[in-house]
Design a protein around this motif. Structure first.
Motif, PDB file in Angstrom:
ATOM      1  N   ARG A   4       0.838  -1.200   0.000  1.00 28.76           N
ATOM      2  CA  ARG A   4       0.000   0.000   0.000  1.00 28.76           C
ATOM      3  C   ARG A   4       0.876   1.254   0.000  1.00 28.76           C
ATOM      4  O   ARG A   4       0.579   2.205  -0.689  1.00 28.76           O
ATOM      5  CB  ARG A   4      -0.950   0.027   1.207  1.00 28.76           C
ATOM      6  CG  ARG A   4      -1.865  -1.165   1.334  1.00 28.76           C
ATOM      7  CD  ARG A   4      -3.061  -1.127   0.512  1.00 28.76           C
ATOM      8  NE  ARG A   4      -4.169  -0.408   1.053  1.00 28.76           N
ATOM      9  CZ  ARG A   4      -5.183  -0.071   0.304  1.00 28.76           C
ATOM     10  NH1 ARG A   4      -5.206  -0.359  -0.959  1.00 28.76           N
ATOM     11  NH2 ARG A   4      -6.200   0.561   0.809  1.00 28.76           N
ATOM     12  N   GLN A 108     -10.882 -12.377   1.517  1.00 27.13           N
ATOM     13  CA  GLN A 108      -9.794 -11.504   1.089  1.00 27.13           C
ATOM     14  C   GLN A 108     -10.131 -10.069   1.454  1.00 27.13           C
ATOM     15  O   GLN A 108     -11.249  -9.777   1.874  1.00 27.13           O
ATOM     16  CB  GLN A 108      -9.576 -11.631  -0.416  1.00 27.13           C
ATOM     17  CG  GLN A 108      -9.188 -13.019  -0.843  1.00 27.13           C
ATOM     18  CD  GLN A 108      -9.025 -13.118  -2.347  1.00 27.13           C
ATOM     19  OE1 GLN A 108      -9.368 -12.205  -3.094  1.00 27.13           O
ATOM     20  NE2 GLN A 108      -8.497 -14.236  -2.813  1.00 27.13           N
ATOM     21  N   SER A 109      -9.196  -9.156   1.240  1.00 29.07           N
ATOM     22  CA  SER A 109      -9.437  -7.738   1.506  1.00 29.07           C
ATOM     23  C   SER A 109     -10.656  -7.267   0.732  1.00 29.07           C
ATOM     24  O   SER A 109     -10.777  -7.556  -0.459  1.00 29.07           O
ATOM     25  CB  SER A 109      -8.244  -6.885   1.080  1.00 29.07           C
ATOM     26  OG  SER A 109      -7.128  -7.187   1.861  1.00 29.07           O
ATOM     27  N   ARG A 111     -13.294  -5.022  -1.382  1.00 27.86           N
ATOM     28  CA  ARG A 111     -13.181  -4.026  -2.445  1.00 27.86           C
ATOM     29  C   ARG A 111     -14.381  -3.097  -2.456  1.00 27.86           C
ATOM     30  O   ARG A 111     -14.594  -2.362  -3.407  1.00 27.86           O
ATOM     31  CB  ARG A 111     -13.060  -4.728  -3.792  1.00 27.86           C
ATOM     32  CG  ARG A 111     -11.819  -5.572  -3.897  1.00 27.86           C
ATOM     33  CD  ARG A 111     -11.703  -6.170  -5.266  1.00 27.86           C
ATOM     34  NE  ARG A 111     -10.465  -6.924  -5.345  1.00 27.86           N
ATOM     35  CZ  ARG A 111     -10.325  -8.053  -6.009  1.00 27.86           C
ATOM     36  NH1 ARG A 111     -11.337  -8.556  -6.669  1.00 27.86           N
ATOM     37  NH2 ARG A 111      -9.178  -8.668  -6.022  1.00 27.86           N
ATOM     38  N   ASP A 133      -5.574   4.922   4.802  1.00 30.10           N
ATOM     39  CA  ASP A 133      -5.395   3.705   5.593  1.00 30.10           C
ATOM     40  C   ASP A 133      -4.803   4.035   6.958  1.00 30.10           C
ATOM     41  O   ASP A 133      -3.752   4.659   7.059  1.00 30.10           O
ATOM     42  CB  ASP A 133      -4.487   2.710   4.869  1.00 30.10           C
ATOM     43  CG  ASP A 133      -5.164   2.071   3.678  1.00 30.10           C
ATOM     44  OD1 ASP A 133      -6.350   2.347   3.457  1.00 30.10           O
ATOM     45  OD2 ASP A 133      -4.491   1.295   2.972  1.00 30.10           O
ATOM     46  N   PRO A 141      -8.360  -1.882   4.837  1.00 29.91           N
ATOM     47  CA  PRO A 141      -9.052  -3.028   4.234  1.00 29.91           C
ATOM     48  C   PRO A 141      -8.304  -4.350   4.356  1.00 29.91           C
ATOM     49  O   PRO A 141      -8.918  -5.386   4.601  1.00 29.91           O
ATOM     50  CB  PRO A 141      -9.221  -2.616   2.772  1.00 29.91           C
ATOM     51  CG  PRO A 141      -9.261  -1.127   2.818  1.00 29.91           C
ATOM     52  CD  PRO A 141      -8.288  -0.751   3.921  1.00 29.91           C
ATOM     53  N   SER A 142      -6.986  -4.320   4.223  1.00 24.01           N
ATOM     54  CA  SER A 142      -6.230  -5.576   4.285  1.00 24.01           C
ATOM     55  C   SER A 142      -6.243  -6.208   5.674  1.00 24.01           C
ATOM     56  O   SER A 142      -5.910  -7.378   5.823  1.00 24.01           O
ATOM     57  CB  SER A 142      -4.786  -5.346   3.822  1.00 24.01           C
ATOM     58  OG  SER A 142      -4.140  -4.440   4.690  1.00 24.01           O
ATOM     59  N   SER A 143      -6.646  -5.456   6.704  1.00 27.71           N
ATOM     60  CA  SER A 143      -6.698  -6.025   8.055  1.00 27.71           C
ATOM     61  C   SER A 143      -8.069  -6.637   8.374  1.00 27.71           C
ATOM     62  O   SER A 143      -8.246  -7.241   9.422  1.00 27.71           O
ATOM     63  CB  SER A 143      -6.352  -4.962   9.095  1.00 27.71           C
ATOM     64  OG  SER A 143      -7.387  -3.993   9.155  1.00 27.71           O
ATOM     65  N   LYS A 145     -10.532  -9.400   8.094  1.00 26.70           N
ATOM     66  CA  LYS A 145     -10.520 -10.826   7.742  1.00 26.70           C
ATOM     67  C   LYS A 145     -11.873 -11.437   8.067  1.00 26.70           C
ATOM     68  O   LYS A 145     -12.417 -11.228   9.144  1.00 26.70           O
ATOM     69  CB  LYS A 145      -9.435 -11.573   8.537  1.00 26.70           C
ATOM     70  CG  LYS A 145      -8.042 -10.998   8.397  1.00 26.70           C
ATOM     71  CD  LYS A 145      -7.501 -11.186   7.006  1.00 26.70           C
ATOM     72  CE  LYS A 145      -6.068 -10.664   6.959  1.00 26.70           C
ATOM     73  NZ  LYS A 145      -5.675 -10.174   5.688  1.00 26.70           N
TER      74      LYS A 145
END
Length: 188
Positions: A4, A108-109, A111, A133, A141-143, A145
């Motif tokens: 990122r 997944q993250s 969208r 972020d 978003p990537s955190s 789960k």
């Protein structure tokens, strides 16, 4: 996280160039016509329900833009590699609450926020990838789960807009759909 940050560094100069070529360009307001925008208009605090593509599945979300925070030119200068090319622009951060209504649990993250855009005085701003972020009130978003039905998260998008903008709009559209539009007054 490294991806990122790297994407932001790479995207920033491109974003400034794109802004110079599109958002501040010659009066073309983008692909959305006035009639399309009116059809999707929502009041501040009003929710909309839409479907987002999450990988190869569709997920239905209720979404509500909560606020748009404007930053300063000093913040913009730290975000871009060539601050002189972004003179007069400030970051606008849209905080949008998403509730997963139907569809599979996300593995997944998400969208969901990718179709979000910010417009200032009728012109689309320039996306700053990953700039929000970790900002207070904005989840990364990537955190996220295993986002299940019924769960809510606040995701943010950052765009550069003119510092003297009067009216801000948050647009969100389903794939190939007309946008939902929320209007916000630019706070000074």
């Amino acid at each position: 996280m490294l991806y990122r940050k790297t994407a932001l560094r790479v995207a920033s100069p491109v974003a400034v160039l794109a802004l110079a070529l599109t958002a501040c360009g010659s009066g073309g307001g983008g692909k959305d016509s006035v009639d399309e925008v009116k059809a999707g208009a929502r009041g501040t605090g009003e929710s909309a329900t839409g479907v987002a593509k999450e990988g190869n599945v569709s997920v239905t979300y209720d979404l509500t833009p909560q606020k748009v925070e404007l930053g300063t030119e000093a913040e913009t200068a730290k975000m871009v590699s060539e601050p002189e090319e972004a003179k007069g622009l400030v970051p606008a951060v849209a905080h949008v609450k998403y509730t997963h209504r139907s569809g599979p649990t996300l593995t997944q993250s998400p969208r969901a926020s990718q179709p979000t855009t910010i417009w200032a005085d009728g012109k689309r701003g320039t996306l700053m990838v990953g700039a929000a972020d970790g900002k207070q009130g904005c989840e990364v978003p990537s955190s996220i789960k295993g986002w299940k039905q019924g769960e809510t998260h606040v995701l943010c998008e950052t765009y550069l807009v003119p510092k003297d903008a009067k009216d801000l709009e948050v647009h969100w559209a389903e794939q190939n759909g007309k946008p939902f539009v929320w209007k916000f007054a630019a706070a000074k």
